[in-house]
Scaffold this active site. Structure first.
Site, PDB file in Angstrom:
ATOM      1  N   CYS A 165       8.255  -1.308   6.491  1.00 19.10           N
ATOM      2  CA  CYS A 165       6.896  -0.734   6.458  1.00 19.10           C
ATOM      3  C   CYS A 165       5.812  -1.748   6.832  1.00 19.10           C
ATOM      4  CB  CYS A 165       6.609  -0.173   5.077  1.00 19.10           C
ATOM      5  SG  CYS A 165       8.005   0.707   4.380  1.00 19.10           S
ATOM      6  N   HIS A 304      -1.736   0.328   1.145  1.00 20.00           N
ATOM      7  CA  HIS A 304      -0.394   0.708   1.584  1.00 20.00           C
ATOM      8  C   HIS A 304       0.019   2.023   0.912  1.00 20.00           C
ATOM      9  CE1 HIS A 304       3.676   0.489   2.940  1.00 20.00           C
ATOM     10  NE2 HIS A 304       4.118   0.599   1.704  1.00 20.00           N
ATOM     11  N   GLU A 315       0.375  -1.566  -6.453  1.00 16.96           N
ATOM     12  CA  GLU A 315      -0.640  -2.054  -5.509  1.00 16.96           C
ATOM     13  C   GLU A 315      -2.001  -2.192  -6.207  1.00 16.96           C
ATOM     14  OE1 GLU A 315      -0.988   0.114  -1.842  1.00 16.96           O
ATOM     15  OE2 GLU A 315      -2.439  -1.317  -1.014  1.00 16.96           O
ATOM     16  N   LYS A 336      -2.374   7.560   4.223  1.00 19.53           N
ATOM     17  CA  LYS A 336      -1.026   8.152   4.328  1.00 19.53           C
ATOM     18  C   LYS A 336      -1.000   9.557   3.748  1.00 19.53           C
ATOM     19  CE  LYS A 336       1.933   4.007   4.339  1.00 19.53           C
ATOM     20  NZ  LYS A 336       1.023   2.892   4.010  1.00 19.53           N
ATOM     21  N   HIS A 341       3.742   8.510   6.292  1.00 23.08           N
ATOM     22  CA  HIS A 341       4.162   7.110   6.357  1.00 23.08           C
ATOM     23  C   HIS A 341       4.926   6.892   7.661  1.00 23.08           C
ATOM     24  CE1 HIS A 341       5.334   3.178   5.505  1.00 23.08           C
ATOM     25  NE2 HIS A 341       5.855   3.288   4.302  1.00 23.08           N
ATOM     26  N   PHE A 401       9.749  -2.405   2.115  1.00 17.00           N
ATOM     27  CA  PHE A 401      11.073  -2.561   1.526  1.00 17.00           C
ATOM     28  C   PHE A 401      11.588  -3.940   1.950  1.00 17.00           C
ATOM     29  CE2 PHE A 401      12.742   2.096   1.083  1.00 17.00           C
ATOM     30  CZ  PHE A 401      11.886   2.283   0.020  1.00 17.00           C
TER      31      PHE A 401
END
Lengths: 413, 79
Positions: A165, A304, A315, A336, A341, A401
């Site tokens: 990502c 994010h 976050e 998003k 995403h 990830f």
């Protein structure tokens, strides 16, 4: 000898996204809180998944000459359209000397996924070892960047970053550094992803991070920071930014959209999929230091936040750690909620939105944030976008990830 | 449609070769396909007719000769 650092500007945005054609149109729709997320089916009628997706609806094949596209997986086609779009806006075409010396920096998570899937279907289902002979060059993650070099005769470095990502936040950050440090005058930088095939989507489903259909419908289903959030929605698309040094911009007479002033990265070094606030805060702090700005100068963070139950509060915690007392004053939104995403293209889409947010002085909202989670108790710009007449510096976060974190800092020009 | 017509349509539709440029006496190389694109083309032909063409069989055949080979392979398959 360390050369004098040069300023780096975004001078064109090219995109192919679940939203309309123009990046400006995309921004307007996102600012209005419009969602491109739809309930749909992957695979076939009798065997597939019903899932929420943000798909590119344009007929991408029509936008690329046949001789170019014959050796392209969908991920390369999307990248090519975005690159064509950016160069067209910048008035650059094949043969231009400054393009010949340019670089290409692309982010991509999985590469030509439909080619892998079709090949394995032939191998295992049809019991044929005669795989498509072009499978490997179609699948490889650096194919999108290579196709762009060939189409436009770009002879500088072509580098691909596969950081899940964070892929395209890293590709833009590395291109930014290459220009800032004097290695290049001009670069195409961005990301591309096309993984909405039945096999890949089914794998994501089994990971347990995808959103479920909300009672209010598909568009209401991606809900970052909301108490009723149930997960992320996969999207596809590509964004390519034209980055230029101040000198290149002056020589070409180009108009900047925004300036990139900082890039910071970190690794959690903890877990493969579980996010970590300390690691994220280190990337944010590194980006602030690189940009030489203090937290209170940041007016907007494009988060994010993917709308997973675990991820969003982490976050928020990271922003609190990095921003201290200013955390409660900065506007934060997760777009998003509307474009989904885009994994390897996520950082590029969100950097483009952040750049347009600065140039328009408008902060896009977090769609569907009607009942904020108490764990996400910062200003997450619920539902409605807002004018921001004093907005000068903004940030885009990408946390991947693998625990790879990347943050970019942009400035209004 | 004959094997040749299928191959011609594939060259026109997938590879963007103008229809009037395709001729039975030409090879894929003479039509401007590079080596990787040419193997992609042969793979599509194999896939369409569910046959296998070995590299030895293919050699540097023209489109017309390849079409004849395809017809022979289909006939052999049916026997």
């Amino acid at each position: 000898m360390i050369p004098q650092q040069r300023r780096v500007f975004i001078t064109a945005v090219g995109a192919v996204l679940p939203f309309g054609r123009e990046p400006e149109e995309m921004f307007d729709r996102i600012y209005q809180g419009e969602s491109a997320i739809r309930w749909g089916r992957t695979g076939t009628e009798d065997f597939g998944s019903d899932v929420l997706l943000a798909r590119v609806e344009r007929d991408v094949d029509k936008l690329i000459p046949p001789r170019q596209r014959v050796l392209m997986a969908r991920v390369s086609k999307l990248a090519m359209i975005a690159a064509q779009d950016a160069l067209q806006r910048a008035g650059l075409d094949r043969g231009d000397p400054c393009l010949r010396e340019a670089g290409v920096y692309m982010g991509c998570g999985l590469g030509g996924t439909e080619v892998i899937q079709d090949g394995f279907r032939k191998y295992y289902v049809k019991k044929s070892r005669r795989m498509r002979p072009t499978s490997v060059p179609l699948i490889m993650v650096n194919a999108p960047a290579s196709h762009i070099t060939m189409a436009f005769d770009i002879q500088g470095p072509a580098t691909s970053y596969s950081v899940a990502c964070s892929s395209s936040a890293v590709s833009i950050g590395e291109a930014f550094r290459a220009i800032r440090d004097g290695y290049l005058g001009l670069a195409l930088a961005g990301g591309t992803e096309a993984m909405l095939n039945d096999g890949v989507v089914a794998s994501w489903e089994r990971l347990g991070v995808l959103a479920t259909l909300h009672p209010d419908g598909d568009k209401a289903s991606c809900r970052p920071f909301d108490e009723a959030r149930s997960g992320m929605v996969l999207g596809e698309g590509a964004v390519v930014l034209l980055l230029e040094s101040e000198e290149s911009m002056a020589a070409r007479g180009s108009t900047p959209v925004a300036e990139i002033i900082g890039f910071g990265t970190s690794s959690d070094a903890k877990a493969l999929t579980e996010p970590n606030a300390d690691g994220q805060a280190r990337a944010i702090t590194a980006a602030l230091m690189d940009a030489d700005v203090s937290p209170d100068e940041i007016g907007y963070i494009n988060a994010h936040a993917t709308a997973t139950v675990t991820g969003d509060p982490v976050e928020i915690q990271a922003i609190k750690q990095a921003f201290g007392a200013h955390a409660s004053r900065v506007a934060i939104s997760s777009t998003k909620s509307m474009h989904g995403h885009l994994i390897g293209a996520a950082g590029a889409v969100e950097t483009a939105i952040t750049a347009l947010s600065l140039s328009r002085r408008r902060i896009p909202p977090t769609a569907n944030l009607t009942n904020p989670d108490p764990m996400c108790d910062l200003d997450c710009v619920p539902v409605r976008g807002r004018p921001a007449p004093d907005l000068d510096v903004a940030m885009s976060n990408s946390f991947a990830f693998g625990g790879s974190n990347a943050t970019l800092v942009l400035k209004r020009v | 449609m004959s094997a040749y017509e299928i191959m011609r349509d594939l060259l026109v539709e997938k590879h963007g070769i103008p229809a009037d440029a395709v001729h039975p006496d030409l090879t894929t190389s003479e039509l401007g396909l590079d080596s990787l694109t040419a193997v992609e083309f042969v793979f599509d032909v194999e896939d369409h007719f569910d046959i296998e063409i070995t590299d030895e069989e293919l050699g540097t055949k023209t489109l017309g000769e390849t079409a004849t080979l395809v017809d022979e392979l289909i006939a052999a398959d049916g026997e």
